[in-house]
Design a protein around this motif. Structure first.
Motif: not given
Length: 153
Positions: A67-74, A96-97, A132-133, A141-145
């Motif tokens: 799998x590919x594990x993807x995290x969204x951060x701000x 890319x987001x 990631x957190x 920042x923070x992690x969204x998802x």
């Protein structure tokens, strides 16, 4: 090349390499790429309060496949490069987001995504969520998802 639960490459035995050439499906045995446009989201969570095990068990995720594990951060715009550099030490790449992901945020800062290929299980998804957190927090920042992506069947 297959990856383990920590994203590290696993060298296939000569026997496995040989037998996969004889009758294996080359598409199934091909190495995944974090930016493969054919990958589909098989599990995702935009809620920190939901356990990875719950999300994975309620999803279309196939546990026996890479799998590919993807995290969204701000994080603040001036901290993105530093955060990406730290994540790269653990085989993460900035990707890319996807469109629509930015609609779910009202947090100030720059939204970006990090991804890597790995074998997924609930324990290691939880471990990576925590990693990631910590990364996001250290950079203001923070992690969204998070999402799990796999090739279509």
């Amino acid at each position: 090349m297959a990856r383990d639960v920590n994203g590290n490459p696993i060298e296939a035995s000569r026997w496995k390499q040989w037998t996969s050439r004889l009758g294996g499906n080359r598409k199934l045995n091909a190495e995944l790429s974090v930016d493969d446009p054919e990958l589909m989201v098989t599990a995702e969570s935009f809620d920190d309060s939901i356990a990875a095990s719950t999300t994975l068990s309620d999803s279309a995720w196939r546990e026996d496949e890479q799998s590919v594990l993807r995290h969204f951060l701000v994080v603040p715009a001036d901290a993105v490069q530093a955060a990406v550099a730290v994540a790269a030490q653990d085989h993460y790449r900035r990707v890319p987001v996807p469109s629509g992901a930015s609609d779910r945020t009202d947090v100030e800062g720059e939204l970006f995504a990090l991804a890597r290929v790995q074998l997924i299980d609930a324990l290691h998804v939880s471990q990576e969520r925590s990693r990631m957190a910590g990364l996001a927090q250290r950079h203001g920042g923070t992690v969204l998802a998070w999402q799990v992506l796999q090739p279509p069947r």
